[in-house]
Design a protein around this motif. Structure first.
Motif, PDB file in Angstrom:
ATOM      1  N   ARG A  90       0.860  -1.184   0.000  1.00 11.84           N
ATOM      2  CA  ARG A  90       0.000   0.000   0.000  1.00 11.84           C
ATOM      3  C   ARG A  90       0.901   1.241   0.000  1.00 11.84           C
ATOM      4  NH1 ARG A  90      -4.650   2.054   2.638  1.00 11.84           N
ATOM      5  NH2 ARG A  90      -4.761   4.260   2.084  1.00 11.84           N
ATOM      6  N   PRO A  91       0.968   1.973  -1.125  1.00 14.26           N
ATOM      7  CA  PRO A  91       1.876   3.128  -1.183  1.00 14.26           C
ATOM      8  C   PRO A  91       1.336   4.351  -0.456  1.00 14.26           C
ATOM      9  CG  PRO A  91       0.718   2.895  -3.266  1.00 14.26           C
ATOM     10  CD  PRO A  91       0.307   1.728  -2.420  1.00 14.26           C
ATOM     11  N   PHE A 159       4.106   9.825 -10.019  1.00  9.28           N
ATOM     12  CA  PHE A 159       2.673  10.035 -10.220  1.00  9.28           C
ATOM     13  C   PHE A 159       2.274   9.984 -11.685  1.00  9.28           C
ATOM     14  CE2 PHE A 159       2.940  11.692  -5.859  1.00  9.28           C
ATOM     15  CZ  PHE A 159       1.860  11.031  -5.316  1.00  9.28           C
ATOM     16  N   ALA A 160       3.254  10.009 -12.582  1.00 12.48           N
ATOM     17  CA  ALA A 160       2.938   9.784 -14.001  1.00 12.48           C
ATOM     18  C   ALA A 160       2.673   8.311 -14.280  1.00 12.48           C
ATOM     19  CB  ALA A 160       4.088  10.283 -14.879  1.00 12.48           C
ATOM     20  N   HIS A 161       3.099   7.431 -13.358  1.00  9.43           N
ATOM     21  CA  HIS A 161       2.977   5.994 -13.580  1.00  9.43           C
ATOM     22  C   HIS A 161       2.123   5.285 -12.536  1.00  9.43           C
ATOM     23  CE1 HIS A 161       6.537   7.099 -15.945  1.00  9.43           C
ATOM     24  NE2 HIS A 161       6.244   6.065 -16.692  1.00  9.43           N
ATOM     25  N   VAL A 162       1.778   5.975 -11.457  1.00 11.75           N
ATOM     26  CA  VAL A 162       0.933   5.381 -10.412  1.00 11.75           C
ATOM     27  C   VAL A 162      -0.302   6.263 -10.234  1.00 11.75           C
ATOM     28  CG1 VAL A 162       0.783   4.628  -8.006  1.00 11.75           C
ATOM     29  CG2 VAL A 162       2.950   4.419  -9.245  1.00 11.75           C
ATOM     30  N   PRO A 163      -1.505   5.751 -10.454  1.00 14.62           N
ATOM     31  CA  PRO A 163      -2.713   6.565 -10.307  1.00 14.62           C
ATOM     32  C   PRO A 163      -2.837   7.157  -8.905  1.00 14.62           C
ATOM     33  CG  PRO A 163      -3.215   4.488 -11.398  1.00 14.62           C
ATOM     34  CD  PRO A 163      -1.809   4.375 -10.896  1.00 14.62           C
ATOM     35  N   THR A 168      -2.032   7.018  -0.858  1.00 15.84           N
ATOM     36  CA  THR A 168      -2.376   7.904   0.253  1.00 15.84           C
ATOM     37  C   THR A 168      -1.346   9.022   0.300  1.00 15.84           C
ATOM     38  OG1 THR A 168      -3.361   6.123   1.556  1.00 15.84           O
ATOM     39  CG2 THR A 168      -2.672   8.098   2.748  1.00 15.84           C
ATOM     40  N   LEU A 169      -1.822  10.250   0.196  1.00 12.85           N
ATOM     41  CA  LEU A 169      -0.948  11.418   0.178  1.00 12.85           C
ATOM     42  C   LEU A 169      -1.007  12.110   1.531  1.00 12.85           C
ATOM     43  CD1 LEU A 169       0.824  12.954  -1.957  1.00 12.85           C
ATOM     44  CD2 LEU A 169      -1.134  14.484  -2.231  1.00 12.85           C
ATOM     45  N   VAL A 170       0.144  12.253   2.170  1.00 13.04           N
ATOM     46  CA  VAL A 170       0.234  12.921   3.470  1.00 13.04           C
ATOM     47  C   VAL A 170       1.168  14.108   3.313  1.00 13.04           C
ATOM     48  CG1 VAL A 170       0.807  12.685   5.904  1.00 13.04           C
ATOM     49  CG2 VAL A 170      -0.086  10.711   4.634  1.00 13.04           C
ATOM     50  N   GLU A 178      -4.325  16.067  12.284  1.00 12.99           N
ATOM     51  CA  GLU A 178      -4.349  15.716  10.859  1.00 12.99           C
ATOM     52  C   GLU A 178      -3.547  14.444  10.594  1.00 12.99           C
ATOM     53  OE1 GLU A 178      -3.055  17.571   6.505  1.00 12.99           O
ATOM     54  OE2 GLU A 178      -2.997  18.831   8.311  1.00 12.99           O
ATOM     55  N   THR A 179      -2.381  14.344  11.224  1.00 13.94           N
ATOM     56  CA  THR A 179      -1.563  13.147  11.064  1.00 13.94           C
ATOM     57  C   THR A 179      -2.297  11.920  11.584  1.00 13.94           C
ATOM     58  OG1 THR A 179       0.456  14.460  11.313  1.00 13.94           O
ATOM     59  CG2 THR A 179       0.652  12.092  11.620  1.00 13.94           C
ATOM     60  N   ALA A 180      -2.960  12.055  12.715  1.00 10.67           N
ATOM     61  CA  ALA A 180      -3.704  10.930  13.287  1.00 10.67           C
ATOM     62  C   ALA A 180      -4.791  10.440  12.346  1.00 10.67           C
ATOM     63  CB  ALA A 180      -4.304  11.341  14.633  1.00 10.67           C
ATOM     64  N   ARG A 181      -5.491  11.369  11.668  1.00 12.47           N
ATOM     65  CA  ARG A 181      -6.547  10.973  10.729  1.00 12.47           C
ATOM     66  C   ARG A 181      -5.975  10.138   9.584  1.00 12.47           C
ATOM     67  NH1 ARG A 181      -8.458  16.245  11.710  1.00 12.47           N
ATOM     68  NH2 ARG A 181      -7.475  17.013   9.804  1.00 12.47           N
ATOM     69  N   HIS A 182      -4.824  10.586   9.053  1.00  8.99           N
ATOM     70  CA  HIS A 182      -4.192   9.838   7.964  1.00  8.99           C
ATOM     71  C   HIS A 182      -3.786   8.445   8.436  1.00  8.99           C
ATOM     72  CE1 HIS A 182      -4.073  12.804   4.817  1.00  8.99           C
ATOM     73  NE2 HIS A 182      -3.514  13.694   5.598  1.00  8.99           N
ATOM     74  N   ILE A 183      -3.182   8.373   9.613  1.00  5.20           N
ATOM     75  CA  ILE A 183      -2.682   7.096  10.109  1.00  5.20           C
ATOM     76  C   ILE A 183      -3.828   6.130  10.377  1.00  5.20           C
ATOM     77  CG2 ILE A 183      -1.577   6.024  12.111  1.00  5.20           C
ATOM     78  CD1 ILE A 183       0.399   8.326  12.117  1.00  5.20           C
ATOM     79  N   GLU A 184      -4.912   6.612  10.960  1.00  2.00           N
ATOM     80  CA  GLU A 184      -6.049   5.727  11.214  1.00  2.00           C
ATOM     81  C   GLU A 184      -6.633   5.203   9.908  1.00  2.00           C
ATOM     82  OE1 GLU A 184      -9.041   7.158  13.837  1.00  2.00           O
ATOM     83  OE2 GLU A 184      -7.895   6.498  15.585  1.00  2.00           O
ATOM     84  N   ALA A 185      -6.688   6.059   8.874  1.00  2.00           N
ATOM     85  CA  ALA A 185      -7.226   5.619   7.586  1.00  2.00           C
ATOM     86  C   ALA A 185      -6.329   4.557   6.966  1.00  2.00           C
ATOM     87  CB  ALA A 185      -7.366   6.811   6.646  1.00  2.00           C
ATOM     88  N   ILE A 186      -5.014   4.753   7.041  1.00  2.00           N
ATOM     89  CA  ILE A 186      -4.076   3.783   6.480  1.00  2.00           C
ATOM     90  C   ILE A 186      -4.195   2.448   7.211  1.00  2.00           C
ATOM     91  CG2 ILE A 186      -1.624   3.241   6.167  1.00  2.00           C
ATOM     92  CD1 ILE A 186      -1.192   6.316   5.915  1.00  2.00           C
ATOM     93  N   LEU A 187      -4.224   2.500   8.533  1.00  2.00           N
ATOM     94  CA  LEU A 187      -4.319   1.267   9.314  1.00  2.00           C
ATOM     95  C   LEU A 187      -5.647   0.563   9.085  1.00  2.00           C
ATOM     96  CD1 LEU A 187      -2.764   2.494  12.696  1.00  2.00           C
ATOM     97  CD2 LEU A 187      -1.702   0.994  11.008  1.00  2.00           C
TER      98      LEU A 187
END
Length: 256
Positions: A90-91, A159-163, A168-170, A178-187
């Motif tokens: 998961r990138p 980003f020219a080769h990966v949609p 997930t862009l942080v 804000e960081t916590a929201r990203h991390i919870e979504a990734i997990l």
């Protein structure tokens, strides 16, 4: 911070030749056309995913391997092909303003960063992706400009080769909430349910890199400088160069 619960194994920059013996003598930034991608880098990633290779850079934590985090900016140009071969990855891309990236690298003179932008001209895939790159390579006459240009080439090529919808862009820097929201979504998307409202996350936030922590007490001048945005302390020419490169490579949207 993704490993705030301490249950993941973290591989930090395994593509850097300083930390992986079989990569000794290779370049700091493997290129898309590197013939060793399928014979060296892909097998290395397979061994890391299968726990057959561990750098132990941060000690032996294999007893807690409930997941794996690979953090490696040096793999950005070969990541599109590796993601095709290993779709279970998961990138996540952590994006910081290139002027700030360049300043940070200039401040770490003891560390080896990629700055030989002339190597881009030797890779047919990169040159085909960016028709005006040869001219920009000639204009990158300072170390600051080389760092900015390498940032732009790496991110634009990725980003020219990966949609974008697969990534997930942080954005960095970001506050704790804000960081916590990203991390919870990734997990959560990875099947894990650790809450970032826990004491573990709060403690990990306090232990994060000192370079992420602003001073508790800033004087008026410091607050004014902070409001000036990226590139504070740079010449206006350097600031203008970074902004032009961002727009030329179509990366303004990455920065928000």
């Amino acid at each position: 911070l993704l490993n705030f619960h301490g249950r993941f194994h973290v591989e930090h920059e395994p593509v850097h030749p300083h930390f992986t013996p079989q990569l000794a003598g290779t370049g700091l930034l493997p290129m898309p056309c590197d013939p060793r991608l399928d014979t060296l880098y892909a097998p290395l990633l397979s061994d890391i995913l299968g726990a057959r290779y561990v750098t132990h850079r941060f000690g032996d934590d294999q007893g807690r391997r409930e997941g794996l985090v690979i953090r490696d900016i040096f793999a950005l140009l070969i990541a599109p092909r590796l993601l095709q071969q290993f779709p279970q990855i998961r990138p996540v891309v952590l994006v910081r303003h290139p002027a700030q990236v360049a300043q940070s690298k200039l401040a770490l003179s003891e560390w080896d960063w990629f700055c030989d932008v002339g190597q881009f001209a030797q890779d047919p895939q990169i040159m085909a992706c960016f028709p005006g790159l040869a001219r920009e390579i000639g204009r990158a006459t300072t170390l600051f400009r080389k760092y900015v240009l390498s940032w732009a080439v790496c991110h634009a090529y990725f980003f020219a080769h990966v949609p974008r919808e697969q990534v997930t862009l942080v954005r960095y820097p970001a506050g704790q909430a804000e960081t916590a929201r990203h991390i919870e979504a990734i997990l959560r998307d990875s099947g894990a349910e650790w809450s970032t409202t826990s004491d573990q996350f709060a403690e990990a936030w306090q232990r994060r890199s000192p370079t992420d922590k602003p001073p508790r007490h800033q004087n008026l001048l410091s607050r004014l400088r902070a409001r000036l945005g990226p590139g504070t302390g740079l010449s206006w020419r350097d600031k203008a160069y970074a902004e032009r490169i961002i727009d030329q490579f179509g990366l303004r949207g990455l920065l928000g």
